[in-house]
Design a protein around this motif. Structure first.
Motif: not given
Length: 590
Positions: A403-431
């Motif tokens: 909001t303070l800097s609309p041109e900043a390369p930042l955002g938040f979305s459910g799709e991005a959150l799902g991808l990061w959680l999916q990567l964490a899931l794959l990493a945990t499967v490997a562990v």
């Protein structure tokens, strides 16, 4: 025999997802004051009547006269009595409860009533008793608040408050009925003025209702892990985990297929920053709680149990402050009626909630206020609530930065959150594959994969209601309200000198009636674009207030799978022992 086993698995799943939360959250009216039981019965009748209006909204709009309540917005004339009753009874319950609340909450409740009163009398055509009786009743209620400081709940309080609230909110309808006999329809304007302020009091419940679908998804995912650990062996659980992991990989690929990097990279960076900030905020509370021997355990079930109270508290702190500046609109309207020119700063203060920074700042302040008592609770080993609050604040910082800097390369979305959680899931499967998979680890891993998958399908639950009502957002809110009503009754079980049980019950009943009246009004007016549209609040609850539970539950389950605090188990060889132990704990929790 196989059919019986399958039936047992289904029964265990239903018991975990539906029966246990409702059983733990049910009301206990046998412990209440007789007056409270009567008020609860009246509230139940009013709620059932409102639900009947919601279901029959289309028929009521087509069969009877419509009263204008705003630009291109009409309310069936037959629904006006029920709307007035809902407002009157909800305000009575709130003001009675406020007699035993802290000073800030008393002020908020009185300001809300004062705004509704001044807004109502500003619509009357009479400058005599219909103007001064409501204002005098409001002043008398303020005096009654002072008189009842330090007193215990009594039936007399309900009667006095009911009379004063009736004079404040309902006498304006007398003038409207008289105007109707003269050919002027002003009932709708009087009712709409009251609903504008009732709406603000219902916003926390609307936001909390919007989180219900995620709550059910998380509880269902945990139930999948629990039931599967009882019914399946290691190979069966590994196969099921593999299927869910492959499905989630496909979903993640499809979420970003066909989009350019400049569209999804900001969301990925912003979401990762939000997760990092949440972890940094939560770390001191987790470290503090680790020093307590009997601290809360890292379990998704306990996390979901803590979320009910945390989500409502965050929603209330983030939105109820809007009552104060918005109430100035009623004061300004009254001054105009009295032909007194009010100061321009009244309008400026009333516009504060509409400022671009207001939502993010108010949510961050709400989170900070919640972290103060959470620090004391962490010292007693209760850290899950603090983690949820920290998980709520992380994305809010990103929202504030964008909001303070609309041109900043930042955002938040459910799709991005799902991808990061999916990567964490794959990493945990490997562990888990590297360290060895015992039954507890597999159950936690399956729960995380199931939560990720079921969260994608959470809106399926609203489809049956949407087919009956006709509005998907309305169906989601109605489902959420029903779920929270059935499972949040545990709030009324407590009792203390500073927060007595009678006050808890009154607040619980008022909350139900406020949100039910608002949902009914929205369904009957079919306002899909204006002030009384509930869709934004449902989406806000689902997208903002529910995400902390979603990703925290997944990460907690992955932590259990990767670390497995039970060091005494050996991989695979103790699978049967772990299954029995997990089954026993799950039964206790249910």
């Amino acid at each position: 025999m196989r059919v019986r086993q399958q039936a047992g698995a289904v029964a265990a799943f239903v018991g975990h997802v539906l029966v246990a939360p409702v059983r733990d959250g049910r009301l206990r009216p046998a412990q209440w004051h007789p007056a409270l039981r009567l008020l609860a019965a009246l509230t139940l009748v009013a709620v059932l009547a409102a639900l009947a209006h919601i279901i029959a909204a289309e028929e009521m709009r087509g069969a009877g006269a419509l009263v204008p309540v705003g630009p291109d917005m009409y309310l069936p004339s037959a629904a006006m009595p029920m709307t007035s009753i809902g407002i009157f009874l909800a305000m009575t319950l709130l003001q009675t409860a406020a007699l035993h609340l802290s000073v800030p909450l008393r002020v908020v409740s009185l300001v809300a009533l004062a705004a509704a009163t001044t807004g109502t009398v500003s619509q009357t055509s009479d400058d005599g008793w219909l103007l001064w009786v409501p204002l005098g009743s409001l002043l008398a209620l303020v005096v009654f608040h002072l008189v009842r400081i330090g007193r215990r709940f009594s039936t007399v309080e309900v009667l006095v408050v009911a009379v004063l609230v009736f004079c404040c909110t309902q006498l304006g309808m007398v003038d409207a009925d008289e105007a109707l006999r003269l050919g002027f329809e002003t009932r709708g304007m009087v009712l709409t003025t009251q609903m504008q302020f009732v709406w603000m009091l219902a916003v926390p419940a609307l936001l909390a209702a919007g989180t219900a679908l995620t709550q059910v998804a998380v509880t269902s995912g945990e139930a999948v892990g629990t039931v599967a650990s009882r019914r399946l062996g290691p190979l069966g659980m590994q196969a099921l985990i593999g299927v869910l992991v492959l499905w989630r990989c496909w979903v993640s690929v499809m979420d970003f297929a066909g989009t350019t990097t400049d569209l999804w990279l900001p969301d990925l960076f912003g979401t990762l920053l939000a997760l990092a900030l949440a972890a940094a905020l939560a770390a001191p509370f987790v470290v503090r709680a680790r020093k307590v021997p009997d601290r809360e355990r890292a379990e998704t079930g306990a996390l979901a149990d803590s979320f009910g109270g945390v989500s409502y508290l965050l929603a209330a702190l983030a939105t109820l402050w809007m009552v104060l500046p918005q109430s100035l609109l009623g004061v300004q309207a009254l001054l105009l009626k009295l032909e007194v020119e009010g100061p321009h700063w009244l309008w400026d203060l009333a516009e504060i909630p509409n400022q671009a920074l207001a939502p993010s700042v108010s949510r961050l302040v709400a989170g900070a206020l919640c972290l103060l008592p959470a620090w004391r609770l962490a010292g007693r080993g209760k850290w899950l609530g603090a983690v949820l609050v920290a998980s709520f604040m992380g994305p809010q910082v990103v929202f504030l930065l964008t909001t303070l800097s609309p041109e900043a390369p930042l955002g938040f979305s459910g799709e991005a959150l799902g991808l990061w959680l999916q990567l964490a899931l794959l990493a945990t499967v490997a562990v888990v594959a590297a360290r060895g998979a015992n039954q507890r680890r597999l159950a936690a891993l399956l729960a995380a994969a199931a939560i990720l998958t079921l969260h994608d399908f959470r809106h399926v639950l609203e489809n049956p209601l949407a087919a009956v009502i006709g509005f998907s957002a309305l169906a989601a809110i109605l489902f959420g309200v029903t779920w929270r009503v059935l499972t949040d009754g545990e709030f009324t079980h407590g009792d203390s000198r500073s927060f007595p049980q009678g006050t808890r019950v009154l607040l619980y009943l008022a909350n139900i009636l406020f949100v039910t009246t608002v949902v009914m009004f929205s369904a009957l007016t079919r306002d899909a674009t204006g002030f009384f549209d509930i869709s934004p609040w449902e989406e806000l609850g689902d997208d903002v207030f529910a995400y902390p539970l979603y990703f925290t539950a997944v990460l907690v389950a992955l932590f259990v799978a990767a670390v497995d605090p039970r060091r005494d188990e050996t991989p695979q060889s103790s699978a049967m022992t772990s299954s029995v132990r997990s089954s026993s704990e799950s039964s206790t929790r249910v």
